[in-house]
Write a protein that holds these residues in place. Structure first.
Motif, short mmCIF file in Angstrom:
data_model
loop_
_atom_site.label_atom_id
_atom_site.label_comp_id
_atom_site.label_asym_id
_atom_site.label_seq_id
_atom_site.Cartn_x
_atom_site.Cartn_y
_atom_site.Cartn_z
N GLY A 29 0.81 -1.21 0.00
CA GLY A 29 0.00 0.00 0.00
C GLY A 29 0.84 1.25 0.00
O GLY A 29 2.08 1.19 0.00
N PHE A 30 0.18 2.39 0.01
CA PHE A 30 0.88 3.67 0.03
C PHE A 30 0.12 4.67 0.88
O PHE A 30 -1.09 4.54 1.09
N ASN A 31 0.84 5.67 1.39
CA ASN A 31 0.24 6.75 2.16
C ASN A 31 -0.25 7.83 1.21
O ASN A 31 0.56 8.43 0.49
N ALA A 32 -1.54 8.09 1.22
CA ALA A 32 -2.08 9.14 0.35
C ALA A 32 -2.02 10.51 1.01
O ALA A 32 -1.87 11.53 0.33
N PHE A 33 -2.12 10.54 2.34
CA PHE A 33 -2.16 11.81 3.07
C PHE A 33 -1.63 11.59 4.47
O PHE A 33 -1.95 10.59 5.12
N SER A 34 -0.81 12.52 4.95
CA SER A 34 -0.30 12.45 6.32
C SER A 34 -0.26 13.84 6.94
O SER A 34 0.08 14.82 6.26
N TYR A 35 -0.59 13.89 8.22
CA TYR A 35 -0.45 15.10 9.03
C TYR A 35 0.42 14.70 10.21
O TYR A 35 0.02 13.88 11.04
N THR A 159 1.16 2.36 17.27
CA THR A 159 0.23 2.92 16.30
C THR A 159 -1.15 2.33 16.54
O THR A 159 -1.28 1.13 16.81
N LEU A 160 -2.18 3.15 16.45
CA LEU A 160 -3.56 2.69 16.46
C LEU A 160 -4.20 3.06 15.13
O LEU A 160 -3.99 4.17 14.62
N GLY A 161 -4.97 2.14 14.56
CA GLY A 161 -5.56 2.42 13.26
C GLY A 161 -6.85 1.67 13.03
O GLY A 161 -7.28 0.85 13.85
N ILE A 162 -7.45 1.95 11.90
CA ILE A 162 -8.66 1.24 11.47
C ILE A 162 -8.56 1.01 9.97
O ILE A 162 -8.08 1.88 9.23
N ARG A 163 -8.98 -0.16 9.54
CA ARG A 163 -8.92 -0.53 8.14
C ARG A 163 -10.31 -0.95 7.67
O ARG A 163 -10.97 -1.77 8.31
N ILE A 164 -10.74 -0.40 6.56
CA ILE A 164 -12.05 -0.72 5.97
C ILE A 164 -11.80 -1.42 4.64
O ILE A 164 -11.04 -0.92 3.80
N THR A 165 -12.44 -2.59 4.46
CA THR A 165 -12.24 -3.39 3.26
C THR A 165 -13.56 -3.53 2.51
O THR A 165 -14.34 -4.46 2.77
N GLU A 175 -4.56 5.75 10.38
CA GLU A 175 -3.87 5.43 11.63
C GLU A 175 -3.16 6.65 12.19
O GLU A 175 -2.84 7.60 11.47
N GLY A 176 -2.94 6.60 13.49
CA GLY A 176 -2.18 7.63 14.18
C GLY A 176 -1.12 6.97 15.05
O GLY A 176 -1.31 5.85 15.54
N SER A 177 0.01 7.67 15.26
CA SER A 177 1.11 7.05 15.99
C SER A 177 1.82 8.05 16.90
O SER A 177 1.78 9.26 16.67
N LEU A 178 2.44 7.52 17.93
CA LEU A 178 3.31 8.29 18.83
C LEU A 178 4.69 7.67 18.75
O LEU A 178 4.85 6.46 18.96
N PRO A 212 -0.87 12.58 14.07
CA PRO A 212 -2.29 12.35 14.35
C PRO A 212 -2.99 11.46 13.33
O PRO A 212 -3.83 10.64 13.71
N VAL A 213 -2.65 11.58 12.04
CA VAL A 213 -3.38 10.80 11.06
C VAL A 213 -2.55 10.56 9.80
O VAL A 213 -1.83 11.44 9.32
N THR A 214 -2.60 9.34 9.32
CA THR A 214 -2.10 8.95 8.01
C THR A 214 -3.19 8.12 7.34
O THR A 214 -3.71 7.17 7.94
#
Length: 225
Positions: A29-35, A159-165, A175-178, A212-214
């Motif tokens: 996969g790839f990251n489309a957007f990150s903050y 990292t905590l995230g959610i995936r929709i298929t 997902e967001g990470s510290l 906060p979000v990718t």
């Protein structure tokens, strides 16, 4: 530190390859957007958040219990900020930042909407090069320094995230990470005046950086067998 991290990455790649040959499914996969939050530059305060697009990718092996993941990210963009506002220093230049990580990911259920938890460890390099203007009481530039700050070192964190298929072959994830960043900082400044005074410093740094979000897309490619 670099040699140890490289060895870790090579071992992880071997494990990923062994898992993929055992009939596990895999995805890319790839990251489309990150903050995300960049490492501190000089006496910057507060830390800078930036927005980036299409800045990285990820490869995963799924053995139906734990996903093993290899991810990477690269950024190269202009950056400006104020620092030390007692003297109102203005800093502007270009930042280069890249990281490569290995880790694991655990799904919390097996439905089409999957929350997940992950933990990654890897190597991060950050370099800022630009100009620092010192503003005097008359609000004019009194002095300009050429500044270069380089950090490199270990990064790790959850990292905590959610995936929709929506369909079997495609997933959307957020997902967001510290991140704990343990780095070695080398700073070089050159005063842009007749003396061209050069100053260099080196020190160890520890920072917590929040992303906060990718958001990205993941292509589920099935089994190699």
């Amino acid at each position: 530190m670099k040699q140890g991290l490289l060895s870790l990455l090579l071992v992880s790649l071997f494990v990923l390859n062994a898992r993929s040959q055992s009939g596990s499914t895999y995805s890319a996969g790839f990251n489309a957007f990150s903050y995300l939050q960049l490492p501190r530059i000089g006496d910057q305060d507060p830390l800078k958040y930036i927005t980036t697009k299409f800045n990285g990718g990820i490869f995963k092996i799924d053995d139906r219990q734990i996903n093993y993941r290899l991810s990477g990210r690269f950024m190269n963009q202009s950056l400006d900020f104020k620092s030390d506002c007692t003297n109102c220093n203005l800093v502007n230049g270009k930042v280069t930042d890249y990281a490569i990580k290995v880790g694991f990911e655990k799904n919390l259920n097996y439905s089409n909407i999957q929350p997940y938890f992950a933990f990654d460890i890897g190597y991060r390099y950050n370099r800022f090069k630009g100009l620092r203007d010192f503003i005097n009481l008359q609000r004019t530039i009194a002095l300009t320094d050429q500044m270069e700050a380089i950090k490199n070192g270990l990064t790790l964190g959850p990292t905590l995230g959610i995936r929709i298929t929506p369909i079997e072959q495609l997933s959307i994830f957020a997902e967001g990470s510290l991140e704990l960043y343990l780095s070695r900082l080398r700073t070089q400044t050159v005063a842009q005046n007749t003396t061209a005074l050069r100053t260099e410093t080196s020190e160890s740094k520890k920072e917590f950086l929040f992303s906060p979000v990718t958001v990205g897309l993941q292509f589920n490619l099935g089994s190699r067998n």
